[in-house]
Scaffold this motif. Structure first.
Motif, short mmCIF file in Angstrom:
data_model
loop_
_atom_site.label_atom_id
_atom_site.label_comp_id
_atom_site.label_asym_id
_atom_site.label_seq_id
_atom_site.Cartn_x
_atom_site.Cartn_y
_atom_site.Cartn_z
N ASN A 118 0.81 -1.22 0.00
CA ASN A 118 0.00 0.00 0.00
C ASN A 118 0.84 1.27 0.00
O ASN A 118 0.31 2.38 0.06
CB ASN A 118 -0.93 0.01 1.22
CG ASN A 118 -1.88 -1.16 1.20
OD1 ASN A 118 -2.48 -1.44 0.18
ND2 ASN A 118 -2.01 -1.87 2.31
N ASN A 120 2.70 4.37 -1.33
CA ASN A 120 2.41 5.08 -2.59
C ASN A 120 3.46 6.14 -2.93
O ASN A 120 3.16 7.10 -3.63
CB ASN A 120 1.01 5.72 -2.52
CG ASN A 120 0.88 6.67 -1.33
OD1 ASN A 120 1.88 6.97 -0.68
ND2 ASN A 120 -0.32 7.14 -1.07
N LYS A 122 4.76 8.59 -1.44
CA LYS A 122 4.50 9.99 -1.07
C LYS A 122 5.80 10.68 -0.67
O LYS A 122 6.03 11.83 -0.98
CB LYS A 122 3.51 10.05 0.10
CG LYS A 122 2.06 9.93 -0.31
CD LYS A 122 1.13 10.29 0.83
CE LYS A 122 1.38 9.41 2.05
NZ LYS A 122 0.44 9.69 3.14
N LYS A 231 -11.92 12.63 3.30
CA LYS A 231 -11.83 11.19 3.09
C LYS A 231 -12.89 10.51 3.96
O LYS A 231 -13.16 10.95 5.07
CB LYS A 231 -10.44 10.66 3.51
CG LYS A 231 -9.29 11.32 2.78
CD LYS A 231 -7.96 10.76 3.27
CE LYS A 231 -6.82 11.41 2.51
NZ LYS A 231 -6.07 12.35 3.30
N GLN A 258 -10.59 7.68 -5.44
CA GLN A 258 -9.35 6.94 -5.21
C GLN A 258 -9.36 6.35 -3.80
O GLN A 258 -10.00 6.87 -2.90
CB GLN A 258 -8.12 7.81 -5.44
CG GLN A 258 -8.03 9.04 -4.56
CD GLN A 258 -6.82 9.90 -4.93
OE1 GLN A 258 -6.31 9.83 -6.05
NE2 GLN A 258 -6.37 10.70 -3.98
N GLU A 260 -7.21 4.98 -0.46
CA GLU A 260 -5.96 5.23 0.25
C GLU A 260 -5.98 4.48 1.58
O GLU A 260 -7.00 4.45 2.28
CB GLU A 260 -5.82 6.74 0.51
CG GLU A 260 -4.51 7.12 1.15
CD GLU A 260 -4.42 8.63 1.40
OE1 GLU A 260 -3.52 9.04 2.14
OE2 GLU A 260 -5.26 9.39 0.86
#
Length: 818
Positions: A118, A120, A122, A231, A258, A260
């Motif tokens: 998971n 990403n 960042k 979110k 999306q 997350e």
């Protein structure tokens, strides 16, 4: 600059490494550093001491490779406690390090590494970090040695630490569960849809996909209602919108929404509603005031209060006072099962200031609790409820240690080293932290009560139950008489059978205690007497009916139930004795309407096993609870009116100098589960020895008489509390070599300690996991020469192990064995 470090290995010495100039400003005592040990292995070692003295000897001193922590993971108070444990329990700092820290803080060369799917990107990854991450994506999982080869480095631990901090990888040790941050899927809007027009156009394009359009509209409405939240948890979104994962996936594939993964802690901090703490009655208030005064005298306090006298309410009041001072509290319990009821009471009183720490937690949860205590922030736990391993937590402002049920042998660690007793460690811990120590129980250990009577501990006693409820009536039921008159109902005497029947009629609950799990302790051929035994241990195999197998309770070896005798081929094989599994089955026949449950190691293996059973019993979903020692320890149930001890003789006849003390404690403790709130309960103790003095003392609730009677014997035969015992255990796979080695060792010990050495002798179980074992007991006076005496014993063990043909000998010391 040089650093003495502790390695997570059972080595007596600390090891000295050079501190590279560029690391001198970062290094500190209590942080982890990467060091090479031996030709190829790398470890995360703990810095014990910093100095400028090069080690003696003509060899090249290796340098520390890197530093893993910005701040210490342990403090100086912990190191002081570790040093005491090493000195008192004859172990090494490496063994304490292994036992004390969560596995995620002990990186080794054999550690397994895998990537976080998971992650990403960042945060920016350096070239080496990105290369390693991509390599892990391709391999799935690998070890540190392979990573070293891939990167062309001697040690890659510093790069791994950086990737760990960025949550790009997972670490898993061979011996532990992997530490994977717990994450929750959240849904957010694609940041490219950043204007009203773009969103309107998107909704228009979905007009032919009505379900997708409806889900997107619902998502947008939730964001508008909560402008601070961009979110929404995936589960919450799907439940509220009455949609499903397929529809959501379609919106994600179209790059409209999306997904997350957001990390969320495993620690339960949801209990922020505190309730008013109950007021103490006059008796409790008097005990509370006395304990408060005694705690200021810098002595441990022994609270001896009969069962159901309200000791927990006094603990809560004392904890409340510590929290007002901004202090931390450690609340130790002997069994993980007790944390279930107690944490609910603690959280009702103190909200999310209370946390738990014990071995049923996986390593991720243990690490998060460790870091929570270490950081000691405003939202950190101020109260930790835990089993014995909680004594190793990194407290910084400890004000009070409570050791509940202090008499319990579960506080003693048996294997592996350090073989410490958490109760005694807690007393020393209190001295190091300048914290109060309160030992509470209804049946004190004779050592603690002796300390209280001789002035080493302060003593507070409560002799009546809360709200003056009477102590249970104890009935001694004679099994021999019941069998002679043919009045036994299976394993139940008429007295116990009648009381269970009456309790069920009144819709009351029953607890039955039998200290053997499984269906039957063993099976036997009726023709020739053959009993199947474990091929690795000197014990008979226990029959477990639920999986139709015979299991060794010492090494776990299991075989299928034989259909015929392997000795004479007879098919007449019968079970012998009663275990909790058989009792549960027989009760279902005797009381077909009753709901029956079993609490033993088999039914509580699962992480939530205790909680489930206790919840069911508290909510009266269970009428009869059958269990091993787990049911005797401090559990508090309102509706229990009858307690049965099915075989007291198993407790009384065990060959140990503490057997009478333990029998009194166990029977008195399980008796205390009866009649706690509403009325006087009844306890039926089944035995073949109704006149036994221990049973007479339990029936009369006469702890003092039991203590006085056995103290005379202990003094005469030089047993604790008048003497300390150091048990030397020697193991070998060859009995002849074992006999020779133990005879040699015992003879040498007899020269140093004349008339104080017992053995060598085989214990009750003489072979476990293919190793034969013998014991030598050394009795030592309680004087200032104790450390020196233990040093002499360790020297003799070293001499014996280094003798010819003794290379495969295992020998260790157990101080104050239980």
């Amino acid at each position: 600059m040089y650093a003495d470090v502790i390695l997570p290995l059972p080595l007596a010495d600390k090891f000295t490494y050079k501190v590279p100039l560029e690391l001198e400003n970062q290094i500190n005592i209590g942080i982890r550093v990467i060091v090479q040990f031996g030709a190829k292995k790398y470890f995360s070692a703990l810095v014990y001491k910093l100095h400028s003295n090069p080690p003696k000897g003509n060899y090249e001193v290796k340098s520390i490779d890197d530093i893993l922590d910005e701040a210490p993971v342990i403090n100086l108070s912990q190191l002081s406690l570790w040093e005491w444990i090493v000195d008192y329990y004859c172990c090494t700092l490496g063994e304490v390090y292994k036992a004390a820290l969560p596995s995620a803080l002990k990186l080794e060369s054999q550690t397994k590494v895998s990537f976080n799917p998971n992650y990403n990107f960042k945060e920016h990854l350096s070239g080496e970090e990105e290369a390693l991450f991509l390599m892990l994506q391709g391999h799935g999982q690998t070890n540190i040695q392979d990573i070293n080869r891939f990167l062309g480095k001697k040690s890659s631990l510093s790069i791994l630490k950086k990737l760990l901090d960025k949550k790009a990888i997972y670490i898993e040790e061979k011996i532990a569960e992997s530490y994977r941050p717990k994450t929750v899927s959240h849904v957010s809007l694609n940041p490219n849809l950043n204007t009203e027009d773009l969103i309107k156009n998107t909704l228009e394009k979905l007009k032919n996909a009505k379900k997708q359009q409806a889900l997107l509209e619902f998502f947008l409405s939730e964001i508008i209602l909560n402008p601070n939240e961009h979110k929404i948890p995936k589960k919450e979104l799907l439940e509220k919108s009455r949609s499903n994962s397929g529809i959501l996936k379609a919106l994600i594939d179209k790059e409209i929404l999306q997904l997350e993964q957001i990390e969320t802690g495993r620690l339960d901090t949801s209990f922020d509603q505190e309730q008013k703490i109950f007021e103490l009655n006059d008796v409790q208030q008097a005990a509370f005031a006395q304990i408060k005064k005694q705690l200021t005298e810098n002595k441990p306090v022994l609270l001896h209060g009969v069962t159901s006298s309200g000791k927990t309410e006094i603990y809560i009041k004392l904890i409340e006072e510590q929290l007002k001072l901004g202090n931390q509290v450690l609340y130790l319990v002997p069994e993980i099962g007790l944390t279930t009821q107690l944490i609910n009471r603690m959280r009702k009183a103190f909200g999310n200031k209370a946390g738990i720490y014990h071995s049923k937690f996986n390593d991720a949860e243990r690490l998060e609790t460790w870091q929570n205590i270490l950081n000691n922030k405003e939202d950190s736990f101020q109260i930790v409820l835990g089993a014995r391993s909680a004594v190793f937590l990194p407290f910084k402002k400890l004000g009070l240690i409570i050791v509940d049920e202090e008499h319990e042998s579960s506080y003693k660690q048996f294997d592996p080293a350090p073989r410490y007793n958490a109760r005694d460690v807690a007393v020393v811990m209190g001295q190091i932290h300048n914290a109060g120590v309160l030992l509470g129980t209804a049946t004190p250990s004779f050592e603690s009560y002796f300390n209280a009577k001789t002035g080493k501990y302060a003593l507070t006693e409560i002799t009546e139950r809360f709200k003056n409820i009477s102590l249970p009536e104890v009935i001694i039921a004679d099994i021999r008489m019941a069998m002679r008159t043919k009045r036994m109902k299976s394993f139940l005497t008429p007295e116990l059978f009648d009381e269970i029947s009456l309790a069920l009629e009144k819709n009351e609950q029953v607890i039955l205690f039998q200290n053997r799990r499984g269906f039957a302790p063993y099976i036997q051929c009726k023709t020739c007497g053959w009993i199947p035994k474990c091929k690795h241990c000197d014990v008979s195999l226990t029959y477990h009916k639920n999986n139709s197998s015979l299991i060794c309770h010492y090494c776990g070896h299991a075989v299928s139930l034989p259909s015929k005798c392997s000795n004479c081929q007879s098919e007449d094989i019968q079970t012998r004795g009663y275990g909790t599994e058989k009792i549960e089955e027989e009760l279902q026949i005797l009381f077909p309407e009753a709901k029956i449950a079993r609490m033993d190691m088999d039914t509580t293996r699962a992480k939530k096993g205790y909680e489930r059973l206790i919840y069911q019993f508290e909510n009266r979903q269970v009428d009869i609870l059958v269990g091993t020692q787990m049911v005797t320890k401090g559990l508090d149930f309102d509706n229990v009116s009858v307690v049965g001890v099915l075989s007291a003789d198993q407790l009384l006849n065990y060959p140990d100098f503490r057997s009478f003390e333990r029998a009194f404690q166990l029977i008195a403790q399980v008796s205390g589960r009866a009649g706690r709130k509403n009325k006087q309960g009844k306890v039926i103790v089944q035995t073949y020895q109704p006149k036994h003095p221990v049973l007479t003392e339990v029936a009369g609730n006469n702890f003092q008489q039991s203590f006085n009677r056995q103290m005379g014997e202990r003094k005469l035969f030089k047993y604790p509390p008048y003497y300390r015992i150091v048990k030397v255990v020697v193991k070998h796979k060859n009995t002849a070599r074992l006999d020779m080695a133990t005879n040699y060792l015992a003879a040498n010990l007899c020269k140093i300690f004349p008339f104080k050495v017992l053995g060598p002798e085989y214990p009750v179980i003489s072979r476990i996991q293919t190793w034969y074992q013998k014991e030598i007991w050394v009795k030592l006076e309680k004087d200032s020469k104790l450390s020196h005496s233990k040093e002499l014993i360790m020297n003799e063990i070293t001499k014996t192990k280094s003798a010819q043909n003794n290379s495969n000998l295992i020998a260790y010391v157990d101080v104050d064995p239980m």
